[in-house]
Design an enzyme around this catalytic site. Structure first.
Site, PDB file in Angstrom:
ATOM      1  N   GLY A  17      52.709  27.101   2.256  1.00  0.00           N
ATOM      2  CA  GLY A  17      52.770  28.216   0.979  1.00  0.00           C
ATOM      3  C   GLY A  17      52.213  26.932  -0.296  1.00  0.00           C
ATOM      4  CG  ASP A  18      55.502  24.965  -1.292  1.00  0.00           C
ATOM      5  OD1 ASP A  18      56.512  24.152  -0.574  1.00  0.00           O
ATOM      6  OD2 ASP A  18      55.171  25.821  -1.713  1.00  0.00           O
TER       7      ASP A  18
END
Ligand SMILES: Nc1ncnc2c1ncn2[C@@H]1O[C@H](COP(=O)(O)OP(=O)(O)OP(=O)(O)O)[C@@H](O)[C@H]1O
Ligand SMILES: O=P(O)(O)O[C@@H]1O[C@H]([C@H](O)CO)[C@@H](O)[C@H](O)[C@@H]1O
Length: 235
Positions: A17-18
């Site tokens: 996600g990052d």
């Protein structure tokens, strides 16, 4: 908008996600359209997971280990090593080629658009002798060392490689890019590079052409000096 991952990524999803968020934010900051930013972020996150995700320090550790690092200028990567590394993590290698003698807005637009297609952009530049054979007497105006430096200073260019032949095919057989890009003054079907890329499943693309911009035209206008008419920037 649904953007399927380019491949089913097997690996540690931690950090995906990052990776997605950072890639999308960077693409938007570079002027990409939202759908372009999302497509790029999905591909980058899938590559990140495939390469081991947050569990693989090589993907996120700064060279020389953790800790504050001097903001040294980004050294251009070696084109062959870069292509290998991007391919190893499931990324898309984009390459383009040309003389890039006097850099202009058409070149920069092409290079920025090309970079957005994949995970790295390698520019294959003709040597001075090759430019001289191709473009005629008095060319190149800028020696290859300067052309490399100018191209390497663009944030969208990850590496530059020089070739001395009349066409880039031998270099392309070494780099094996997934995508080969030229400007709209070419037709993808007519490029000799198209057949070479097909050997490993790559493809050639032509991107939009900014009318009225060329090295030849720049050199002509520069030779006229103050008597030249202003360029119409809206074109
Ligand atoms: N105005 C432009 N817009 C978009 N792409 C361009 C433009 N001009 C050149 N390109 C692309 O940039 C790459 C390098 O081309 P090149 O260095 O021959 O540029 P040029 O300005 O046409 O030079 P010259 O006038 O010497 O032929 C090629 O892929 C070409 O298609
Ligand atoms: O800067 P140019 O004129 O776009 O560069 C030439 O492009 C040719 C093109 O890729 C079709 O093959 C290439 O063959 C030539 O070596 C120059 O790079």
């Amino acid at each position: 908008m649904y953007v399927p991952a380019p491949h089913r990524a097997q690996g540690d999803p931690c950090g995906a996600g990052d990776c997605f968020a950072a890639t999308a934010a960077g693409a938007l900051a570079d002027g990409a359209l939202p759908e372009e930013a999302v497509q790029l972020a999905v591909a980058e996150a899938a590559g990140f997971v495939t390469a081991g995700g947050a569990g693989n320090p090589a993907l996120w550790e700064l060279p020389g280990g953790p800790g504050p690092h001097p903001t040294e200028p980004r050294r251009p990567a070696d084109a062959h090593a870069l292509a290998e590394a991007v391919r190893a993590r499931g990324g898309t290698v984009v390459a383009t080629g040309g003389c890039f003698d006097l850099l202009h807005a058409g070149h920069v637009g092409l290079l920025q658009n090309a970079r957005r297609i994949g995970d790295c952009l390698i520019v294959c530049v003709n040597s001075d002798a090759s430019v001289g054979r191709l473009k005629g007497p008095g060319r190149p105006i800028n020696p290859v060392a300067d052309r490399i430096r100018v191209l390497s200073g663009l944030g969208c260019v990850d590496a530059v490689a020089v070739f001395d032949e009349d066409t880039p095919e031998p270099l392309l057989r070494q780099l094996r890019p997934d995508v080969w890009v030229k400007g709209g003054d070419y037709s993808a079907d007519a490029l000799p590079e198209t057949a070479v890329l097909r050997d490993w499943g790559g493809r050639a693309l032509v991107l939009p052409y900014l009318d009225g911009r060329s090295t030849t035209e720049l050199a002509r206008r520069a030779a006229l000096g103050p008597h030249t008419s202003p360029l119409h920037p809206h074109r």
